[in-house]
Design a protein around this motif. Sequence first.
Motif, mmCIF file in Angstrom:
data_model
loop_
_atom_site.group_PDB
_atom_site.id
_atom_site.type_symbol
_atom_site.label_atom_id
_atom_site.label_comp_id
_atom_site.label_asym_id
_atom_site.label_seq_id
_atom_site.Cartn_x
_atom_site.Cartn_y
_atom_site.Cartn_z
ATOM 1 N N SER A 196 -1.875 8.318 -7.664
ATOM 2 C CA SER A 196 -2.520 7.819 -6.452
ATOM 3 C C SER A 196 -3.305 8.927 -5.771
ATOM 4 O O SER A 196 -3.075 10.117 -5.989
ATOM 5 C CB SER A 196 -1.467 7.266 -5.486
ATOM 6 O OG SER A 196 -0.652 8.315 -4.990
ATOM 7 N N ASP A 197 -4.261 8.534 -4.948
ATOM 8 C CA ASP A 197 -5.056 9.515 -4.204
ATOM 9 C C ASP A 197 -4.168 10.383 -3.330
ATOM 10 O O ASP A 197 -4.394 11.594 -3.202
ATOM 11 C CB ASP A 197 -6.100 8.795 -3.342
ATOM 12 C CG ASP A 197 -7.185 8.153 -4.176
ATOM 13 O OD1 ASP A 197 -7.346 8.552 -5.348
ATOM 14 O OD2 ASP A 197 -7.866 7.245 -3.665
ATOM 15 N N PHE A 198 -3.160 9.765 -2.724
ATOM 16 C CA PHE A 198 -2.264 10.522 -1.848
ATOM 17 C C PHE A 198 -1.543 11.613 -2.622
ATOM 18 O O PHE A 198 -1.499 12.777 -2.190
ATOM 19 C CB PHE A 198 -1.245 9.574 -1.213
ATOM 20 C CG PHE A 198 -0.088 10.286 -0.571
ATOM 21 C CD1 PHE A 198 -0.234 10.975 0.625
ATOM 22 C CD2 PHE A 198 1.161 10.279 -1.174
ATOM 23 C CE1 PHE A 198 0.837 11.639 1.201
ATOM 24 C CE2 PHE A 198 2.235 10.944 -0.605
ATOM 25 C CZ PHE A 198 2.064 11.620 0.584
ATOM 26 N N ALA A 238 0.836 -1.198 0.000
ATOM 27 C CA ALA A 238 0.000 0.000 0.000
ATOM 28 C C ALA A 238 0.871 1.248 0.000
ATOM 29 O O ALA A 238 0.566 2.238 -0.679
ATOM 30 C CB ALA A 238 -0.915 -0.015 1.223
ATOM 31 N N LEU A 239 1.978 1.195 0.752
ATOM 32 C CA LEU A 239 2.891 2.332 0.771
ATOM 33 C C LEU A 239 3.547 2.526 -0.593
ATOM 34 O O LEU A 239 3.707 3.655 -1.065
ATOM 35 C CB LEU A 239 3.966 2.105 1.839
ATOM 36 C CG LEU A 239 4.988 3.223 2.026
ATOM 37 C CD1 LEU A 239 4.293 4.511 2.440
ATOM 38 C CD2 LEU A 239 6.020 2.820 3.061
ATOM 39 N N ASN A 249 2.265 1.709 -3.487
ATOM 40 C CA ASN A 249 1.238 2.263 -4.378
ATOM 41 C C ASN A 249 0.934 3.719 -4.054
ATOM 42 O O ASN A 249 0.487 4.475 -4.923
ATOM 43 C CB ASN A 249 -0.043 1.438 -4.283
ATOM 44 C CG ASN A 249 0.157 0.011 -4.754
ATOM 45 O OD1 ASN A 249 1.034 -0.261 -5.566
ATOM 46 N ND2 ASN A 249 -0.637 -0.908 -4.245
ATOM 47 N N THR A 250 1.174 4.102 -2.794
ATOM 48 C CA THR A 250 0.929 5.483 -2.399
ATOM 49 C C THR A 250 1.767 6.456 -3.210
ATOM 50 O O THR A 250 1.342 7.578 -3.492
ATOM 51 C CB THR A 250 1.231 5.656 -0.891
ATOM 52 O OG1 THR A 250 0.308 4.864 -0.144
ATOM 53 C CG2 THR A 250 1.100 7.113 -0.464
ATOM 54 N N GLU A 301 -0.881 8.408 5.469
ATOM 55 C CA GLU A 301 -0.473 7.638 4.301
ATOM 56 C C GLU A 301 0.975 7.153 4.345
ATOM 57 O O GLU A 301 1.316 6.203 3.647
ATOM 58 C CB GLU A 301 -0.667 8.491 3.038
ATOM 59 C CG GLU A 301 -2.100 8.914 2.784
ATOM 60 C CD GLU A 301 -3.006 7.737 2.468
ATOM 61 O OE1 GLU A 301 -2.490 6.696 2.020
ATOM 62 O OE2 GLU A 301 -4.221 7.850 2.682
ATOM 63 N N ILE A 302 1.832 7.796 5.141
ATOM 64 C CA ILE A 302 3.250 7.409 5.135
ATOM 65 C C ILE A 302 3.746 7.044 6.535
ATOM 66 O O ILE A 302 4.161 5.917 6.796
ATOM 67 C CB ILE A 302 4.121 8.541 4.549
ATOM 68 C CG1 ILE A 302 3.741 8.794 3.086
ATOM 69 C CG2 ILE A 302 5.598 8.174 4.636
ATOM 70 C CD1 ILE A 302 4.542 9.881 2.433
ATOM 71 N N THR A 355 10.204 9.594 -5.252
ATOM 72 C CA THR A 355 9.151 8.583 -5.154
ATOM 73 C C THR A 355 9.449 7.388 -6.050
ATOM 74 O O THR A 355 9.186 6.246 -5.670
ATOM 75 C CB THR A 355 7.788 9.191 -5.520
ATOM 76 O OG1 THR A 355 7.868 9.803 -6.819
ATOM 77 C CG2 THR A 355 7.361 10.232 -4.507
#
Length: 830
Positions: free
Chosen positions: A219-221, A210-211, A213-214, A748-749, A308
């Motif tokens: 991504s939404d983030f 999930a991280l 994909n963040t 998110e992180i 990223t």
Amino acid sequence: MGLAGLAMILLLAGGAAGSQSEAQVVVMAEQAISDRCRDGFMGDFDAEDGRAEMEATLGGSNFVLEILTEANSPEDAEARATEYVKTDGVTLIGRKMVGFAMFVLMLVLFPCFCLTACPCCVCCRVCRPKDDPRNTNGILKLVGLCAVGAVGVGLFISWGYALSGHAKISDGVDNLGCTSAKLIHTAIEGQEDADAMFIGLNQMVTDFQALTNTFDEDSDFMRQLNFILDDTEDIDTSIQLATETLSLLSDMMRQTNNSSPGGFHTCVLCAGVAELVAPVVDLLGASLGAALAQARSVTKEQLNGANTEDMQRLLNASIQPTLEAKESFSEALEPFVDAQNWDQVQLAVGKYGLGVVLALVAQAAVLVVIGFLAMGCFLAREGNSVRGYNRTVHRSACCVWMCAWLLCLSCFLWGGFIEVLAVPLSSVCLVLDDVDGNMIRDIRSTLDLTIDPESDTFVMMTDVVDKCLNPVDPTEAANLADIFFTTDENGTRMTMREQLIGELEGRIMPKFEDMARWRMISENAQSDLENDPFVVGIRSLLSTKGPDMSGEIITDRAAIQGSGEDWVSSLPVDWLGYTSSVRCGDYMGSVPGVEAYAAAETGANGVALNFPNDTCSGIGDGISVGANCSSAVDAYRCEADDFLLNKKHDVMENSIFRCDVFETDSGDPCDIKDMLQSNPVLNVWSNDCVRSDGTLKRKEVSCTLEEFSDYIAGFDQRIQNTMARVDATVNALSGVVVGDMRALLEAEIFSPILAIIDGIQCNWLSEHYQEVINGFCYQGVVGANRIGAVYVAVGMLLVVLIVVMYALWRRAVDNVKLRDAILTSDGGPH
């Protein structure tokens, strides 16, 4: 160090999503826990007594550990073991060879005794009656009966010990099944024990994926973060405007054209203003607005495209090795949680094992019962040579001692085998129970470990053993994030926790966490730089003295004296030219202007000094500058006045000053003094001189003294405008940065990473490891050791039974045979 520190933790995680086989293993583990662990830890054990038993088995010391510790290689260990067997090992093996020794002895004796029972070998019997049958004394009969009874009591006690030993083995196997199920389930699915929290490999993988994909661009983030960054961009702009404006003021005050106009005058105010700008700059740098801008800037920098992408690459690369490790782990432990396989193990150990353990004791008990009955018959109705002897006695006794002999061989054989097997098992158990980092370091050479004992890998491995697997204090919290570390080129170690927190929280979160600034937000304080005493002070100074800068510009004594003119050395110390300004009139009652200076010098020299009327009216002819020194009393002084007045005229009339401003994209000048808040509701500002690329660019502008005065005085408005914009922008957007952006980053992180760190405690390994030791060693090995002792004891009891039954048989069978022989010789029945 960089982002690589973040990826280290993934060495603990598994693959993307559990494969179907892994999912089945988890389901089987859950079912196994439900079936096998309902009653908790099965049975009881005494670790202290069990350890004493195993140490006694080894003769008081663990010779295997001593050999492993002293040896330098596997070959050396083998040589030392061989030497031990030849010396001290003889004594140890001798103690454990009682069963085998008795087996050999009974095996050798069996043919001899067997021949005496053979009808064809009756002549081989010794000590038989030569003339007539003999009746046995009643006391001897009673002693024989008691001896058989004592054997029966011994067998009853042995039965209890055999049951106890088997129960321990059975409980040990059951506990091993429960522990293995809990181990694989905890490793893959985790556990929610507050004292030993472990989120499990699957959850770790899920969280890290999930991280990963963040950090996707879409991504939404990232979309939310970019929206917040765009929405709060004016914080950076407002701080930039204020900072650049103060920098512009400071630079203009230090600019040579302004601080030393014309080269022979100095700006007194300029130096003072330049010094006052520094505290305001510091104030701005320590303000909430600067903190918000820094937090926003650092966040944007750390989470840009390049970082990223690098983060995702490291995360993905680190997952693969642990995918394979998790798969291997599942495959290795799958047989332990397979219900069908384990049912067969439990059936073999439980039902069949119990039958095997008790079979020999039960058979011995049957023989004891038969022997007791035979001895009882012998005691109650032996018979005599007249009426005949009880033939049941010798027949029963013969069956008992011969069967007991065969059973005795089995007991000694299996008992000896189990007791000898207990030696290495006890040694292994003591090593497992005492294992620690120092032991691994000591036996490293013997185990042929190629890992450098000074390497980070070896240190981390021993730390895992000392803190997770077999700690001195199992209640002390241990976390893998505090055990795994990296070492930089300077030899400085940094744990995984320090790396992760240093990489992310250490770089970004402190920008949100400064307590002084954070208190301002938490107490709903408002930014008010516009009214700060430092800001008000410098603005007041500029607004007061800025409009009359001519009075602040006075003659530079050092420049005059260093000019090299012939008349310099002749000037008096109190020459008025040294203290005069470029203002027509006097300034603040203490600084003489041009008028006062010209009047004083005219009286001293007797020569009229001139100055143009459009500059300062009423001085001399109003047209020219200086004087005609031909009629002067002191020509040198007249020349000095002429020189200085010309310099003053240049300062007062020529565009020798710098009044820099900013410029637009098209190159037109732009003055922050004209900036306005065109929409207070939306905090929109116009005429802020910010170019399309978000930068401010200075434009050099030359100006006259009068323009310079207006320029300096205008900084009052410029500073007010920029500080007002900082206040308005910060008050409008601080909640977005401190609240929304911080919450987004935490959610998110930071929270997922900290959750993983907090969730990789390893105390659970110690709990399960100790359960394995307790079940396998203090139950299984101790139970097997006791069964071996029981078998040897039963063999010894059977030896006693054999002696008694053989004696009974000899007496009874000899009497019967002798009587039959007498009857045959007499011609009677036999």
